[in-house]
Design a protein around this motif. Sequence first.
Motif, PDB file in Angstrom:
ATOM      1  N   MET A 140       0.862  -1.172   0.000  1.00 10.46           N
ATOM      2  CA  MET A 140       0.000   0.000   0.000  1.00 10.46           C
ATOM      3  C   MET A 140       0.901   1.226   0.000  1.00 10.46           C
ATOM      4  SD  MET A 140      -1.402   2.745   1.577  1.00 10.46           S
ATOM      5  CE  MET A 140      -2.105   3.686   0.232  1.00 10.46           C
ATOM      6  N   GLY A 141       0.771   2.022  -1.053  1.00 13.23           N
ATOM      7  CA  GLY A 141       1.562   3.241  -1.067  1.00 13.23           C
ATOM      8  C   GLY A 141       1.526   3.925  -2.416  1.00 13.23           C
ATOM      9  N   GLY A 142       1.976   5.165  -2.406  1.00 17.05           N
ATOM     10  CA  GLY A 142       2.090   5.942  -3.635  1.00 17.05           C
ATOM     11  C   GLY A 142       0.761   6.496  -4.113  1.00 17.05           C
ATOM     12  N   GLY A 143       0.890   7.367  -5.069  1.00 16.76           N
ATOM     13  CA  GLY A 143      -0.288   7.933  -5.721  1.00 16.76           C
ATOM     14  C   GLY A 143       0.114   8.335  -7.132  1.00 16.76           C
ATOM     15  N   LEU A 144      -0.767   8.070  -8.084  1.00 18.74           N
ATOM     16  CA  LEU A 144      -0.475   8.455  -9.468  1.00 18.74           C
ATOM     17  C   LEU A 144      -0.932   9.893  -9.647  1.00 18.74           C
ATOM     18  CD1 LEU A 144      -1.681   5.175 -11.197  1.00 18.74           C
ATOM     19  CD2 LEU A 144       0.698   5.920 -10.904  1.00 18.74           C
ATOM     20  N   GLY A 145       0.037  10.816  -9.534  1.00 14.86           N
ATOM     21  CA  GLY A 145      -0.271  12.234  -9.690  1.00 14.86           C
ATOM     22  C   GLY A 145      -0.903  12.874  -8.473  1.00 14.86           C
ATOM     23  N   ILE A 146      -1.031  12.125  -7.382  1.00 16.73           N
ATOM     24  CA  ILE A 146      -1.604  12.698  -6.159  1.00 16.73           C
ATOM     25  C   ILE A 146      -0.790  12.253  -4.939  1.00 16.73           C
ATOM     26  CG2 ILE A 146      -3.962  12.868  -7.055  1.00 16.73           C
ATOM     27  CD1 ILE A 146      -4.680  10.369  -5.466  1.00 16.73           C
ATOM     28  N   GLY A 147      -0.970  12.964  -3.824  1.00 16.05           N
ATOM     29  CA  GLY A 147      -0.276  12.603  -2.588  1.00 16.05           C
ATOM     30  C   GLY A 147      -1.126  12.950  -1.395  1.00 16.05           C
ATOM     31  N   ASN A 148      -0.655  12.509  -0.220  1.00 14.27           N
ATOM     32  CA  ASN A 148      -1.322  12.957   1.011  1.00 14.27           C
ATOM     33  C   ASN A 148      -0.331  13.564   2.010  1.00 14.27           C
ATOM     34  OD1 ASN A 148      -0.100  10.589   1.829  1.00 14.27           O
ATOM     35  ND2 ASN A 148      -1.967   9.573   2.537  1.00 14.27           N
ATOM     36  N   MET A 149       0.976  13.544   1.645  1.00 12.56           N
ATOM     37  CA  MET A 149       1.982  14.242   2.467  1.00 12.56           C
ATOM     38  C   MET A 149       2.408  15.520   1.789  1.00 12.56           C
ATOM     39  SD  MET A 149       2.440  13.004   5.293  1.00 12.56           S
ATOM     40  CE  MET A 149       3.853  13.932   5.859  1.00 12.56           C
ATOM     41  N   THR A 150       2.708  15.399   0.482  1.00 13.07           N
ATOM     42  CA  THR A 150       2.909  16.577  -0.353  1.00 13.07           C
ATOM     43  C   THR A 150       1.896  16.432  -1.494  1.00 13.07           C
ATOM     44  OG1 THR A 150       4.455  15.642  -1.942  1.00 13.07           O
ATOM     45  CG2 THR A 150       5.392  16.415   0.151  1.00 13.07           C
ATOM     46  N   VAL A 151       1.911  17.377  -2.388  1.00 13.14           N
ATOM     47  CA  VAL A 151       0.945  17.340  -3.491  1.00 13.14           C
ATOM     48  C   VAL A 151       1.093  16.052  -4.299  1.00 13.14           C
ATOM     49  CG1 VAL A 151       0.285  18.509  -5.645  1.00 13.14           C
ATOM     50  CG2 VAL A 151       0.857  19.836  -3.609  1.00 13.14           C
ATOM     51  N   ARG A 152       2.337  15.484  -4.345  1.00 11.98           N
ATOM     52  CA  ARG A 152       2.564  14.314  -5.196  1.00 11.98           C
ATOM     53  C   ARG A 152       3.024  13.079  -4.437  1.00 11.98           C
ATOM     54  NH1 ARG A 152       6.432  14.512  -9.086  1.00 11.98           N
ATOM     55  NH2 ARG A 152       7.748  15.375  -7.456  1.00 11.98           N
ATOM     56  N   ALA A 153       3.338  13.210  -3.132  1.00  9.63           N
ATOM     57  CA  ALA A 153       3.927  12.076  -2.410  1.00  9.63           C
ATOM     58  C   ALA A 153       2.974  11.533  -1.347  1.00  9.63           C
ATOM     59  CB  ALA A 153       5.251  12.472  -1.763  1.00  9.63           C
ATOM     60  N   GLU A 154       2.839  10.239  -1.351  1.00  4.27           N
ATOM     61  CA  GLU A 154       2.022   9.522  -0.357  1.00  4.27           C
ATOM     62  C   GLU A 154       2.890   9.180   0.849  1.00  4.27           C
ATOM     63  OE1 GLU A 154       0.888   6.051   1.824  1.00  4.27           O
ATOM     64  OE2 GLU A 154       2.550   6.127   0.386  1.00  4.27           O
ATOM     65  N   PHE A 155       2.274   9.038   2.027  1.00  9.19           N
ATOM     66  CA  PHE A 155       3.018   8.912   3.284  1.00  9.19           C
ATOM     67  C   PHE A 155       4.020   7.749   3.300  1.00  9.19           C
ATOM     68  CE2 PHE A 155       3.540   7.146   7.534  1.00  9.19           C
ATOM     69  CZ  PHE A 155       4.116   8.231   8.172  1.00  9.19           C
ATOM     70  N   ASN A 156       3.596   6.534   2.992  1.00  8.31           N
ATOM     71  CA  ASN A 156       4.501   5.380   3.127  1.00  8.31           C
ATOM     72  C   ASN A 156       5.733   5.522   2.227  1.00  8.31           C
ATOM     73  OD1 ASN A 156       2.839   4.143   5.000  1.00  8.31           O
ATOM     74  ND2 ASN A 156       1.807   2.841   3.491  1.00  8.31           N
ATOM     75  N   PHE A 157       5.553   6.040   1.023  1.00  7.18           N
ATOM     76  CA  PHE A 157       6.685   6.193   0.105  1.00  7.18           C
ATOM     77  C   PHE A 157       7.525   7.408   0.499  1.00  7.18           C
ATOM     78  CE2 PHE A 157       4.991   3.781  -3.912  1.00  7.18           C
ATOM     79  CZ  PHE A 157       4.798   2.646  -3.145  1.00  7.18           C
ATOM     80  N   TRP A 158       6.864   8.462   0.932  1.00  7.84           N
ATOM     81  CA  TRP A 158       7.548   9.689   1.351  1.00  7.84           C
ATOM     82  C   TRP A 158       8.427   9.418   2.590  1.00  7.84           C
ATOM     83  CZ3 TRP A 158       6.871  12.020   6.114  1.00  7.84           C
ATOM     84  CH2 TRP A 158       7.351  13.318   6.265  1.00  7.84           C
ATOM     85  N   ALA A 159       7.954   8.563   3.509  1.00  8.15           N
ATOM     86  CA  ALA A 159       8.652   8.346   4.787  1.00  8.15           C
ATOM     87  C   ALA A 159      10.017   7.692   4.595  1.00  8.15           C
ATOM     88  CB  ALA A 159       7.790   7.476   5.711  1.00  8.15           C
ATOM     89  N   ASP A 160      10.192   6.916   3.548  1.00 10.71           N
ATOM     90  CA  ASP A 160      11.509   6.361   3.204  1.00 10.71           C
ATOM     91  C   ASP A 160      11.550   6.207   1.688  1.00 10.71           C
ATOM     92  OD1 ASP A 160      13.901   5.049   2.844  1.00 10.71           O
ATOM     93  OD2 ASP A 160      13.612   3.650   4.532  1.00 10.71           O
ATOM     94  N   ALA A 161      11.880   7.327   1.037  1.00 12.69           N
ATOM     95  CA  ALA A 161      11.824   7.367  -0.436  1.00 12.69           C
ATOM     96  C   ALA A 161      12.830   6.404  -1.054  1.00 12.69           C
ATOM     97  CB  ALA A 161      12.067   8.791  -0.925  1.00 12.69           C
ATOM     98  N   ALA A 162      14.001   6.279  -0.430  1.00 17.90           N
ATOM     99  CA  ALA A 162      15.016   5.373  -0.984  1.00 17.90           C
ATOM    100  C   ALA A 162      14.531   3.928  -0.934  1.00 17.90           C
ATOM    101  CB  ALA A 162      16.328   5.521  -0.215  1.00 17.90           C
ATOM    102  N   ALA A 163      13.881   3.576   0.162  1.00 17.02           N
ATOM    103  CA  ALA A 163      13.352   2.215   0.283  1.00 17.02           C
ATOM    104  C   ALA A 163      12.238   1.982  -0.735  1.00 17.02           C
ATOM    105  CB  ALA A 163      12.826   1.980   1.703  1.00 17.02           C
ATOM    106  N   ALA A 164      11.371   2.974  -0.905  1.00 17.77           N
ATOM    107  CA  ALA A 164      10.291   2.839  -1.891  1.00 17.77           C
ATOM    108  C   ALA A 164      10.879   2.629  -3.282  1.00 17.77           C
ATOM    109  CB  ALA A 164       9.396   4.075  -1.858  1.00 17.77           C
ATOM    110  N   ARG A 165      11.953   3.352  -3.573  1.00 17.90           N
ATOM    111  CA  ARG A 165      12.594   3.214  -4.902  1.00 17.90           C
ATOM    112  C   ARG A 165      13.142   1.799  -5.083  1.00 17.90           C
ATOM    113  NH1 ARG A 165      16.596   7.546  -5.200  1.00 17.90           N
ATOM    114  NH2 ARG A 165      14.903   8.868  -5.945  1.00 17.90           N
ATOM    115  N   THR A 166      13.780   1.278  -4.037  1.00 17.74           N
ATOM    116  CA  THR A 166      14.305  -0.095  -4.121  1.00 17.74           C
ATOM    117  C   THR A 166      13.176  -1.087  -4.387  1.00 17.74           C
ATOM    118  OG1 THR A 166      16.104   0.456  -2.621  1.00 17.74           O
ATOM    119  CG2 THR A 166      15.538  -1.884  -2.801  1.00 17.74           C
ATOM    120  N   VAL A 167      12.067  -0.912  -3.699  1.00 19.64           N
ATOM    121  CA  VAL A 167      10.946  -1.862  -3.848  1.00 19.64           C
ATOM    122  C   VAL A 167      10.323  -1.748  -5.239  1.00 19.64           C
ATOM    123  CG1 VAL A 167       8.643  -2.452  -2.987  1.00 19.64           C
ATOM    124  CG2 VAL A 167      10.517  -2.009  -1.383  1.00 19.64           C
TER     125      VAL A 167
END
Length: 284
Positions: A140-167
């Motif tokens: 569960m994470g991310g948003g296509l063109g939307i976010g809930n932490m910033t305009v484009r970033a969702e919380f789970n991915f925003w909280a550890d962006a490097a980890a989200a990128r690896t996954v």
Amino acid sequence: MAIPLIIDTDPGVDDAFAIALAARSPEVELKGLTTVFGNVGLDLTTANALRLLAHLGRTDVPVVRGFEGPGGAADVHGEDGLGGQALTLPENPKGVHGEDPVRFFADNLTPDTMVAAIGPLTNIAAALEAGIEFPRLIVMGGGLGIGNMTVRAEFNFWADAAAARTVIRRGNPIVVPLNLTQQCIADTEFLANVDPVLSNLTGTYREYLARHSEQNLSGREEGILVHDAVAVAEAIVPGTLSLRVHGLDIDDEGALVGGKHQVEVAEDCDWPALRAFMEQRLSV
Ligand code: BDR
Ligand code: CA
């Protein structure tokens, strides 16, 4: 035969609903919870995981304490992560089973094990870096063109962006993004019909969402977004969500952006049917 399931989690109110859904679904056998920082700090997410299992009568399920980081959503989930109500849940006499989620995955993943990752992806990325392959990973994470932490970033991915990128690049996940989960509101009628101990956790989260109506795309007026339970439902009954492959990557902010990595994204579901399924499973 029940599908083995491990949930990587940062409880969190919607995590609590997701864990309860798995614990009360005979299609899956809950093999463990690995905890991660996220909605609140790791001490609290781990304590909450233990208490939730005690409430669910599942002290047999091991809890493995994972990675710490800056907990960041107390305004959404309450200072204790469960709407100020964590201590209404019973103590779990078992305590933590271990402190090494990578070892736990290495020891427990079988070819048919599903892993549902419903918090920041720090534990999952560490396992991938250690060479572990997840047979089936739902995130569960991310948003296509939307976010809930910033305009484009969702919380789970925003909280550890490097980890989200690896996954996204190496984990071959099914991604369940905000675009879908913000349409899945468990309304007040649902909350009145399910386990009152779970509903009692939702006050802070309901108030937060009432103040942030832009995060509620459901058209219903009040309730909670059950992001994490939507993802876990796909682990319980594969095919619950409609998937489509997108070319994706993660930018430095943790936003999902177009890229060359082919990723299955959950785009749609029959929410009235899924809502009824959850309500039935979570009723006591
Ligand atoms: C995700 O962030 C957390 O606050 C929720 O538990 C969910 O996992 C939604 O963006
Ligand atoms: Ca979560």
